[in-house]
Design a protein around this motif. Sequence first.
Motif, PDB file in Angstrom:
ATOM      1  N   LEU A  61      20.346 -13.533   9.445  1.00 31.89           N
ATOM      2  CA  LEU A  61      21.281 -14.639   9.680  1.00 31.89           C
ATOM      3  C   LEU A  61      20.825 -15.875   8.901  1.00 31.89           C
ATOM      4  CD1 LEU A  61      22.091 -14.327  13.493  1.00 31.89           C
ATOM      5  CD2 LEU A  61      23.710 -14.162  11.592  1.00 31.89           C
ATOM      6  N   PHE A  62      19.522 -16.106   8.924  1.00 28.62           N
ATOM      7  CA  PHE A  62      18.965 -17.245   8.196  1.00 28.62           C
ATOM      8  C   PHE A  62      19.261 -17.104   6.696  1.00 28.62           C
ATOM      9  CE2 PHE A  62      15.387 -19.052   5.802  1.00 28.62           C
ATOM     10  CZ  PHE A  62      15.489 -20.382   6.200  1.00 28.62           C
ATOM     11  N   PRO A  70      27.431 -24.535   6.488  1.00 26.71           N
ATOM     12  CA  PRO A  70      27.584 -24.092   7.876  1.00 26.71           C
ATOM     13  C   PRO A  70      28.993 -23.587   8.197  1.00 26.71           C
ATOM     14  CG  PRO A  70      26.365 -26.137   7.790  1.00 26.71           C
ATOM     15  CD  PRO A  70      26.793 -25.843   6.396  1.00 26.71           C
ATOM     16  N   ARG A  71      30.018 -24.269   7.625  1.00 25.71           N
ATOM     17  CA  ARG A  71      31.388 -23.847   7.946  1.00 25.71           C
ATOM     18  C   ARG A  71      31.707 -22.481   7.353  1.00 25.71           C
ATOM     19  NH1 ARG A  71      36.401 -27.671   6.906  1.00 25.71           N
ATOM     20  NH2 ARG A  71      37.691 -25.922   7.513  1.00 25.71           N
ATOM     21  N   ARG A  72      31.285 -22.328   6.094  1.00 26.92           N
ATOM     22  CA  ARG A  72      31.563 -21.038   5.434  1.00 26.92           C
ATOM     23  C   ARG A  72      30.731 -19.912   6.036  1.00 26.92           C
ATOM     24  NH1 ARG A  72      31.934 -22.005  -0.915  1.00 26.92           N
ATOM     25  NH2 ARG A  72      31.370 -19.811  -0.832  1.00 26.92           N
ATOM     26  N   PHE A  73      29.565 -20.284   6.576  1.00 29.96           N
ATOM     27  CA  PHE A  73      28.704 -19.294   7.237  1.00 29.96           C
ATOM     28  C   PHE A  73      29.424 -18.725   8.474  1.00 29.96           C
ATOM     29  CE2 PHE A  73      25.335 -18.912  10.653  1.00 29.96           C
ATOM     30  CZ  PHE A  73      24.871 -17.671  10.252  1.00 29.96           C
ATOM     31  N   ILE A  74      29.967 -19.621   9.305  1.00 28.90           N
ATOM     32  CA  ILE A  74      30.704 -19.197  10.507  1.00 28.90           C
ATOM     33  C   ILE A  74      31.928 -18.384  10.088  1.00 28.90           C
ATOM     34  CG2 ILE A  74      31.983 -20.002  12.586  1.00 28.90           C
ATOM     35  CD1 ILE A  74      29.105 -20.830  12.813  1.00 28.90           C
ATOM     36  N   HIS A  75      32.600 -18.862   9.027  1.00 33.70           N
ATOM     37  CA  HIS A  75      33.798 -18.176   8.540  1.00 33.70           C
ATOM     38  C   HIS A  75      33.436 -16.756   8.074  1.00 33.70           C
ATOM     39  CE1 HIS A  75      37.769 -17.732   6.863  1.00 33.70           C
ATOM     40  NE2 HIS A  75      37.220 -17.321   5.715  1.00 33.70           N
ATOM     41  N   ALA A  76      32.306 -16.649   7.334  1.00 35.61           N
ATOM     42  CA  ALA A  76      31.882 -15.335   6.823  1.00 35.61           C
ATOM     43  C   ALA A  76      31.583 -14.391   7.981  1.00 35.61           C
ATOM     44  CB  ALA A  76      30.651 -15.497   5.935  1.00 35.61           C
ATOM     45  N   LEU A  77      30.911 -14.893   9.007  1.00 36.25           N
ATOM     46  CA  LEU A  77      30.597 -14.041  10.164  1.00 36.25           C
ATOM     47  C   LEU A  77      31.893 -13.548  10.806  1.00 36.25           C
ATOM     48  CD1 LEU A  77      27.656 -15.838  12.045  1.00 36.25           C
ATOM     49  CD2 LEU A  77      27.543 -13.843  10.559  1.00 36.25           C
ATOM     50  N   LYS A  78      32.859 -14.477  10.899  1.00 37.77           N
ATOM     51  CA  LYS A  78      34.128 -14.137  11.553  1.00 37.77           C
ATOM     52  C   LYS A  78      34.887 -13.097  10.724  1.00 37.77           C
ATOM     53  CE  LYS A  78      38.114 -16.522  13.258  1.00 37.77           C
ATOM     54  NZ  LYS A  78      38.958 -17.257  12.363  1.00 37.77           N
ATOM     55  N   THR A  79      35.012 -13.369   9.416  1.00 36.63           N
ATOM     56  CA  THR A  79      35.848 -12.470   8.609  1.00 36.63           C
ATOM     57  C   THR A  79      35.164 -11.138   8.289  1.00 36.63           C
ATOM     58  OG1 THR A  79      35.057 -13.614   6.654  1.00 36.63           O
ATOM     59  CG2 THR A  79      37.237 -14.248   7.472  1.00 36.63           C
ATOM     60  N   SER A 205      27.386  -8.527   1.399  1.00 40.35           N
ATOM     61  CA  SER A 205      25.995  -8.702   0.961  1.00 40.35           C
ATOM     62  C   SER A 205      25.034  -7.873   1.825  1.00 40.35           C
ATOM     63  CB  SER A 205      25.598 -10.174   1.031  1.00 40.35           C
ATOM     64  OG  SER A 205      25.243 -10.504   2.359  1.00 40.35           O
ATOM     65  N   LEU A 206      23.870  -7.624   1.251  1.00 37.93           N
ATOM     66  CA  LEU A 206      22.869  -6.811   1.951  1.00 37.93           C
ATOM     67  C   LEU A 206      22.524  -7.416   3.306  1.00 37.93           C
ATOM     68  CD1 LEU A 206      20.695  -4.546   1.927  1.00 37.93           C
ATOM     69  CD2 LEU A 206      19.172  -6.180   0.848  1.00 37.93           C
ATOM     70  N   TRP A 207      22.358  -8.750   3.319  1.00 40.26           N
ATOM     71  CA  TRP A 207      21.939  -9.394   4.577  1.00 40.26           C
ATOM     72  C   TRP A 207      23.050  -9.323   5.608  1.00 40.26           C
ATOM     73  CZ3 TRP A 207      17.361  -8.779   3.511  1.00 40.26           C
ATOM     74  CH2 TRP A 207      16.793  -9.207   2.323  1.00 40.26           C
ATOM     75  N   MET A 208      24.286  -9.426   5.132  1.00 42.91           N
ATOM     76  CA  MET A 208      25.410  -9.318   6.066  1.00 42.91           C
ATOM     77  C   MET A 208      25.514  -7.890   6.601  1.00 42.91           C
ATOM     78  SD  MET A 208      27.504 -11.217   7.549  1.00 42.91           S
ATOM     79  CE  MET A 208      28.420 -12.592   6.925  1.00 42.91           C
TER      80      MET A 208
END
Length: 330
Positions: A61-62, A70-79, A205-208
């Motif tokens: 996650l880090f 931060p906004r795109r991070f939350i968006h990426a998790l959601k999508t 991505s690998l981390w995702m």
Amino acid sequence: QYTYAANQTAAFRISFTLIFINLGVVTISFSRYSRAREVDAMFVSTVAVWLTEVIKCVICLFLVAQEETPRRFIHALKTQIIEQPYDTMKVCIPAMIYIVQNNLFYVAASHLDAATFMITSQLKIFTAAIFTVIILRRSLNRTQWFALAVLFAGVSLVQLQGTKSKEITGESPFIGFVAVVVACCLSGFAGIYFEKILKGSAPVSLWMRNVQMAVFAIPSSFIAIYMQDAKTVNEYGLLYGFDSIVWLTVLWYGIGGLSVAVCIKYADNIAKNFATSVAIVLSTIGSMFLFDFIPSLTFLLGAALVIFSIFLYSSHQAMVAALGRLRGEI
Ligand code: C5P
């Protein structure tokens, strides 16, 4: 095939730049040491597996957050996780298999003597190759199979260095042996399955991908604690027996796991096993400097075999790539 060979040669190079972060051997030594040493309160291995998953998830996650605002991070998790349940489900299989595999390695470590544990756990060299052929439909020629056998022999000899062979601590070596063989089969299958997902589908991505795996791995490894060790955990608490060595084991296991993921992404599962073997040789040499070990003849022979096996395996690939280039030019 020529392009594949050229890619493979590049993959090999990349994977060997990764050996310094591939800490498989440290993981094995730690998990073996942490299970075998004599302590009053023995930690619960299912809790260790669960905590490893939590640590890996936090790290991933880090790393995802590092790449985004931060906004795109939350968006990426959601999508990429919530709104794509099918894509997330795909990693469910390797995630579950890795949980079983990780638990089995702890079982094996507490039932086998160190030498048998370390040597049998190298069987994953072959299982990864077998599943590469079956699932990814890549072919290995006779020289490459022979190189894998040489690698297995070499890394086994190296691991005998500094290991007392008759130190059986567990109640049932048979259970340990079965556990390690099953774990190796699972390792091969899960690794190849993950490689197929990573390289063949949506550009996640690998981390995702690892965060997606954690969505399944964290709850299921937590359930495993209560299925297997409910009594101990209810009586003494989750962190019963956790001292600095166990925390270090959990941390190394997490970092080692993520470096496996990196190797699979930039190289492949077979190259990852070569890289891990080189890491084993290097870390044994390192421990000689640190702990004044004197290299035995067995170690030197083993290290020579590991190096030889790499040349044997990659020389074929380099040859095919060179031939391919030549034909292209003609
Ligand atoms: O040595 P082997 O390939 O079997 O190691 C697999 C280890 O790597 C497991 O502990 C697994 O949890 C970890 N892993 C990971 N993330 C991946 C792939 C493997 O944490 N994407």
